[in-house]
Design a protein around this motif. Sequence first.
Motif, PDB file in Angstrom:
ATOM      1  N   LEU A 286       0.819  -1.204   0.000  1.00 26.33           N
ATOM      2  CA  LEU A 286       0.000   0.000   0.000  1.00 26.33           C
ATOM      3  C   LEU A 286       0.861   1.265   0.000  1.00 26.33           C
ATOM      4  N   LEU A 287       2.072   1.148   0.551  1.00 27.33           N
ATOM      5  CA  LEU A 287       3.000   2.286   0.575  1.00 27.33           C
ATOM      6  C   LEU A 287       3.975   2.241  -0.594  1.00 27.33           C
ATOM      7  N   LYS A 288       3.691   1.352  -1.552  1.00 23.06           N
ATOM      8  CA  LYS A 288       4.439   1.277  -2.806  1.00 23.06           C
ATOM      9  C   LYS A 288       5.924   0.999  -2.598  1.00 23.06           C
ATOM     10  N   THR A 289       6.224   0.150  -1.636  1.00 17.87           N
ATOM     11  CA  THR A 289       7.603  -0.203  -1.340  1.00 17.87           C
ATOM     12  C   THR A 289       7.920  -1.605  -1.862  1.00 17.87           C
ATOM     13  N   PRO A 290       8.832  -1.730  -2.814  1.00 10.72           N
ATOM     14  CA  PRO A 290       9.263  -3.063  -3.249  1.00 10.72           C
ATOM     15  C   PRO A 290       9.781  -3.858  -2.062  1.00 10.72           C
ATOM     16  N   MET A 291       9.600  -5.161  -2.104  1.00 13.38           N
ATOM     17  CA  MET A 291       9.918  -5.953  -0.909  1.00 13.38           C
ATOM     18  C   MET A 291      10.411  -7.337  -1.270  1.00 13.38           C
ATOM     19  N   VAL A 292      11.110  -7.919  -0.316  1.00 18.45           N
ATOM     20  CA  VAL A 292      11.437  -9.340  -0.318  1.00 18.45           C
ATOM     21  C   VAL A 292      10.784  -9.921   0.927  1.00 18.45           C
ATOM     22  N   VAL A 293      10.069 -11.027   0.769  1.00 22.70           N
ATOM     23  CA  VAL A 293       9.270 -11.605   1.852  1.00 22.70           C
ATOM     24  C   VAL A 293       9.872 -12.946   2.252  1.00 22.70           C
ATOM     25  N   ALA A 294       9.930 -13.187   3.549  1.00 20.47           N
ATOM     26  CA  ALA A 294      10.498 -14.442   4.045  1.00 20.47           C
ATOM     27  C   ALA A 294       9.729 -14.934   5.265  1.00 20.47           C
ATOM     28  N   TYR A 295       9.822 -16.237   5.494  1.00 20.07           N
ATOM     29  CA  TYR A 295       9.135 -16.800   6.662  1.00 20.07           C
ATOM     30  C   TYR A 295       9.790 -18.114   7.053  1.00 20.07           C
ATOM     31  N   ARG A 296      10.046 -18.243   8.350  1.00 20.79           N
ATOM     32  CA  ARG A 296      10.620 -19.488   8.871  1.00 20.79           C
ATOM     33  C   ARG A 296       9.981 -19.822  10.209  1.00 20.79           C
ATOM     34  N   ILE A 297       9.692 -21.097  10.424  1.00 24.40           N
ATOM     35  CA  ILE A 297       9.220 -21.605  11.708  1.00 24.40           C
ATOM     36  C   ILE A 297      10.068 -22.828  12.053  1.00 24.40           C
ATOM     37  N   GLY A 298       9.830 -23.443  13.203  1.00 24.46           N
ATOM     38  CA  GLY A 298      10.562 -24.639  13.585  1.00 24.46           C
ATOM     39  C   GLY A 298      10.379 -25.744  12.562  1.00 24.46           C
ATOM     40  N   ILE A 363      -4.130  -3.298  -7.080  1.00 27.20           N
ATOM     41  CA  ILE A 363      -4.636  -4.104  -5.954  1.00 27.20           C
ATOM     42  C   ILE A 363      -5.140  -3.189  -4.846  1.00 27.20           C
ATOM     43  N   HIS A 364      -4.442  -2.093  -4.603  1.00 25.42           N
ATOM     44  CA  HIS A 364      -4.861  -1.136  -3.573  1.00 25.42           C
ATOM     45  C   HIS A 364      -6.276  -0.643  -3.856  1.00 25.42           C
ATOM     46  N   ARG A 365      -6.538  -0.284  -5.097  1.00 21.95           N
ATOM     47  CA  ARG A 365      -7.882   0.213  -5.448  1.00 21.95           C
ATOM     48  C   ARG A 365      -8.947  -0.865  -5.244  1.00 21.95           C
ATOM     49  N   GLU A 366      -8.602  -2.121  -5.519  1.00 14.48           N
ATOM     50  CA  GLU A 366      -9.566  -3.213  -5.323  1.00 14.48           C
ATOM     51  C   GLU A 366      -9.913  -3.398  -3.852  1.00 14.48           C
ATOM     52  N   LEU A 367      -8.959  -3.118  -2.967  1.00 13.35           N
ATOM     53  CA  LEU A 367      -9.160  -3.328  -1.533  1.00 13.35           C
ATOM     54  C   LEU A 367      -9.771  -2.107  -0.832  1.00 13.35           C
ATOM     55  N   ARG A 368      -9.753  -0.958  -1.489  1.00 15.09           N
ATOM     56  CA  ARG A 368     -10.178   0.303  -0.852  1.00 15.09           C
ATOM     57  C   ARG A 368     -11.679   0.509  -1.056  1.00 15.09           C
ATOM     58  N   LYS A 369     -12.464   0.051  -0.090  1.00 16.50           N
ATOM     59  CA  LYS A 369     -13.920   0.048  -0.233  1.00 16.50           C
ATOM     60  C   LYS A 369     -14.629   0.767   0.914  1.00 16.50           C
ATOM     61  N   ASN A 370     -13.890   1.580   1.670  1.00 16.95           N
ATOM     62  CA  ASN A 370     -14.465   2.206   2.865  1.00 16.95           C
ATOM     63  C   ASN A 370     -15.015   1.109   3.778  1.00 16.95           C
ATOM     64  N   ALA A 371     -14.098   0.282   4.263  1.00 19.26           N
ATOM     65  CA  ALA A 371     -14.447  -0.965   4.943  1.00 19.26           C
ATOM     66  C   ALA A 371     -15.376  -0.767   6.129  1.00 19.26           C
ATOM     67  N   ALA A 372     -15.076   0.201   6.984  1.00 20.65           N
ATOM     68  CA  ALA A 372     -15.889   0.386   8.194  1.00 20.65           C
ATOM     69  C   ALA A 372     -17.324   0.753   7.834  1.00 20.65           C
ATOM     70  N   PHE A 373     -17.504   1.646   6.869  1.00 18.75           N
ATOM     71  CA  PHE A 373     -18.850   2.073   6.467  1.00 18.75           C
ATOM     72  C   PHE A 373     -19.614   0.906   5.843  1.00 18.75           C
ATOM     73  N   THR A 374     -18.943   0.162   4.965  1.00 18.65           N
ATOM     74  CA  THR A 374     -19.587  -0.982   4.315  1.00 18.65           C
ATOM     75  C   THR A 374     -19.963  -2.052   5.333  1.00 18.65           C
ATOM     76  N   ALA A 375     -19.049  -2.333   6.271  1.00 16.23           N
ATOM     77  CA  ALA A 375     -19.333  -3.316   7.314  1.00 16.23           C
ATOM     78  C   ALA A 375     -20.492  -2.863   8.193  1.00 16.23           C
ATOM     79  N   ALA A 376     -20.534  -1.571   8.498  1.00 19.07           N
ATOM     80  CA  ALA A 376     -21.616  -1.035   9.334  1.00 19.07           C
ATOM     81  C   ALA A 376     -22.972  -1.245   8.675  1.00 19.07           C
ATOM     82  N   GLN A 377     -23.052  -1.059   7.370  1.00 17.97           N
ATOM     83  CA  GLN A 377     -24.319  -1.269   6.659  1.00 17.97           C
ATOM     84  C   GLN A 377     -24.787  -2.712   6.775  1.00 17.97           C
TER      85      GLN A 377
END
Length: 386
Positions: A286-298, A363-377
């Motif tokens: 959402l902040l338009k920052t390129p990234m590398v993603v990682a994840y490790r567990i036991g 993707i940001h535009r697809e997710l930006r739906k005024n979530a609280a207002f929509t959920a309240a309805q």
Amino acid sequence: MSSPLKIGLVAGESSGDLLGGSLMSAIRQQTENVEFIGVGGDTMLQQGLQSIVSMERFAVNGFVEPIKRLPSLYLDLQTLVRKLIGAEVSVVVGIDFNFFNQMLELRLKRRGVPTVHYVSPSVWAWRQGRIRKIRKATDVVMTLFPFERQIYLDSQIRAEFVGHPLADQYDPDALKKDLMANARRELAISTGDVVLAVLPGSRNSELKFHFDLFLDASSQFAQLIKKKIVCVIPVVRDESMLWMTEKAKGIKNVSVRLIHQQSALALAAANVALVKSGTSTLEAMLLKTPMVVAYRIGEVTYRVVSPMLKTKYIALPNILSNSMLVPEFIQQDMEPDVMAHALTTEMKNAVDDSALLESFTRIHRELRKNAAFTAAQIVLNAARHS
């Protein structure tokens, strides 16, 4: 004056408290004569929630502590059912906190109270059998991601996509260079510096598996680009600050800046980010920052969990685009030199007109739906038809 509309809400964690507070505010904007009762933190209490049980009672960690707390949690469950029915609530909203709230919703639904679940469990990722329990307990699921809705519809469960609250906080048309300049001004970082945001997680187990590897990758990244870098690391929990400070001493070619929380500030200021899989990958996007993603567990845990995983990707931008939009590394693939090379490549994507940033914006535009207002309805509609 007519009797107030009574709405029950139950949040068990701080993230749910924030969602609940926004939802309550949006409901008040649409109807004035309303009362809220249930469980929440400071944000929901400030919005006028009548508390039945302190949210602090739900703060359990690990595997052993929840088992020890089962008797008291069951008593809290019974108390909530009794008090919510006694208050004659028109609807109850379970906000995340899935295991407890599904037990609560099931008991209330059986007694004729409409139930709404806010934030879908990640049934699309693993343990898809949970969806049968959701069908029994919940009248409608409010989802944060668009693809989740169809999963529930396929199982004959009503679901509504309301959007993601984080997407509402940021402007999809903002330019990366402007976001970066504003954040660096606040952090007193030069515009000419190369900044790497490092987000290794907040839990002790996450820091154990990620922090050293992320620091090593940061140092090797600096060597590859032949520049000293500023590494900005948000510290989520105060008790982790001293430990992380000691660990970060003497890292070659890296000036480490530990900041108190403020993950958005770190990500906005960064040319590129190294991020543990989770919501932070969404915030980076959402902040338009390129990234590398990682994840490790036991390793033992991974062997148990991996056969149950039903998604090709771990990074939310990749899941949402159904493509390898950003590089991701799991378990033994999390080699510092490999991540450093990936960071070098991704930093080149920090250009306003890049294809990567265009995908982030879409993707940001697809997710930006005024979530609280929509959920309240949706919640008000369920309450008025109870």
